[in-house]
Design a protein around this motif. Structure first.
Motif, PDB file in Angstrom:
ATOM      1  N   GLU A 150      16.693   7.698  16.717  1.00 12.39           N
ATOM      2  CA  GLU A 150      15.930   8.341  17.774  1.00 12.39           C
ATOM      3  C   GLU A 150      15.353   9.645  17.230  1.00 12.39           C
ATOM      4  O   GLU A 150      15.832  10.180  16.230  1.00 12.39           O
ATOM      5  CB  GLU A 150      16.814   8.662  18.988  1.00 12.39           C
ATOM      6  CG  GLU A 150      17.331   7.432  19.735  1.00 12.39           C
ATOM      7  CD  GLU A 150      18.180   7.796  20.943  1.00 12.39           C
ATOM      8  OE1 GLU A 150      18.498   6.900  21.729  1.00 12.39           O
ATOM      9  OE2 GLU A 150      18.507   8.997  21.092  1.00 12.39           O
ATOM     10  N   GLN A 151      14.298  10.134  17.897  1.00  9.78           N
ATOM     11  CA  GLN A 151      13.688  11.422  17.557  1.00  9.78           C
ATOM     12  C   GLN A 151      13.369  11.535  16.063  1.00  9.78           C
ATOM     13  O   GLN A 151      13.744  12.508  15.404  1.00  9.78           O
ATOM     14  CB  GLN A 151      14.594  12.579  18.007  1.00  9.78           C
ATOM     15  CG  GLN A 151      14.873  12.593  19.499  1.00  9.78           C
ATOM     16  CD  GLN A 151      15.761  13.734  19.927  1.00  9.78           C
ATOM     17  OE1 GLN A 151      16.124  14.585  19.115  1.00  9.78           O
ATOM     18  NE2 GLN A 151      16.121  13.772  21.197  1.00  9.78           N
ATOM     19  N   GLN A 159      11.301  12.515  13.149  1.00 11.61           N
ATOM     20  CA  GLN A 159      10.274  13.516  12.893  1.00 11.61           C
ATOM     21  C   GLN A 159       9.794  13.391  11.453  1.00 11.61           C
ATOM     22  O   GLN A 159      10.523  13.722  10.505  1.00 11.61           O
ATOM     23  CB  GLN A 159      10.821  14.928  13.152  1.00 11.61           C
ATOM     24  CG  GLN A 159      11.367  15.157  14.552  1.00 11.61           C
ATOM     25  CD  GLN A 159      10.281  15.075  15.603  1.00 11.61           C
ATOM     26  OE1 GLN A 159       9.127  15.433  15.348  1.00 11.61           O
ATOM     27  NE2 GLN A 159      10.636  14.597  16.791  1.00 11.61           N
TER      28      GLN A 159
END
Length: 204
Positions: free
Chosen positions: A99-100, A102
């Motif tokens: 998740e997340q 970047q």
């Protein structure tokens, strides 16, 4: 004498497009490491515990009363079991997800299932080899219990079942689950660092 001929308009335009695409193409996307997996059914074992304890229980001795749902109690045997064994606590990596993610900072969050008890084992080896064994408590003191009757066999069978249950209880305590989480993060963090990523772990 060499004469330089001008390129046809179509060729010149094509080369210009190719050059623009080459020098202006976006930088390759850096992907996170492949989804976590493990050879043993996706299990990452991060904690192995040795167990030793003494269990005490009373094995009833009864006789069924014919043609009735009742039984006659004939006494019983007090049993002491010296239990030895071990267990493993693992994390199921096949259930992990990202998740997340970047791309700019090459960081992500890894969601992992809470570690679980994988394999509680009671040692059935001989006493001299570090295995479990039984005593019966009588008026004369403690005596080795060697199954030689249906009653004694029932007592040892109940002892094995109680021992495995107690190992499971011991190994599933919050203390050991917390240590298994810590060990898992210590194993997985270098894997992400080796790929240039920074991972934050979340347990669910």
């Amino acid at each position: 004498m060499n004469i330089t001929r001008p390129l046809p308009a179509v060729v010149a335009v094509s080369l210009a497009i190719i050059g623009w695409q080459y020098f202006n193409r976006p930088a390759p996307v850096q992907l996170p490491p492949p989804q976590l997996s493990a050879e043993k059914a996706g299990e990452l074992v991060t904690l192995r515990l040795h167990y030793a304890n003494i269990l005490e229980f009373f094995q009833k001795r009864t006789q069924d009363i014919p043609l009735t749902p009742y039984e006659l109690r004939l006494g019983g045997t007090k049993v002491l079991m010296v239990v030895r064994g071990d267990c493993e606590i693992s994390t199921n990596l096949q259930a992990a997800r990202y998740e997340q993610v970047q791309q700019q900072t090459k960081s992500l969050r890894v969601v992992l299932p809470v570690p679980r008890l994988l394999q509680p084992r009671v040692s059935h080896a001989a006493r001299e080899a570090g295995g479990s064994y039984f005593y019966t408590q009588t008026e004369e003191g403690l005596q080795y219990l060697i199954p030689s009757s249906a009653h004694q066999i029932a007592a040892t069978n109940n002892g094995w079942a109680a021992a495995e249950k107690d190992i499971s209880r011991y190994c599933s305590s919050p203390q050991w689950i917390a240590e298994a989480k810590k060990n898992a993060e210590q194993v997985l963090t270098p894997m992400f660092h080796a790929s240039g990523w920074t991972a934050t772990f979340v347990w669910q």
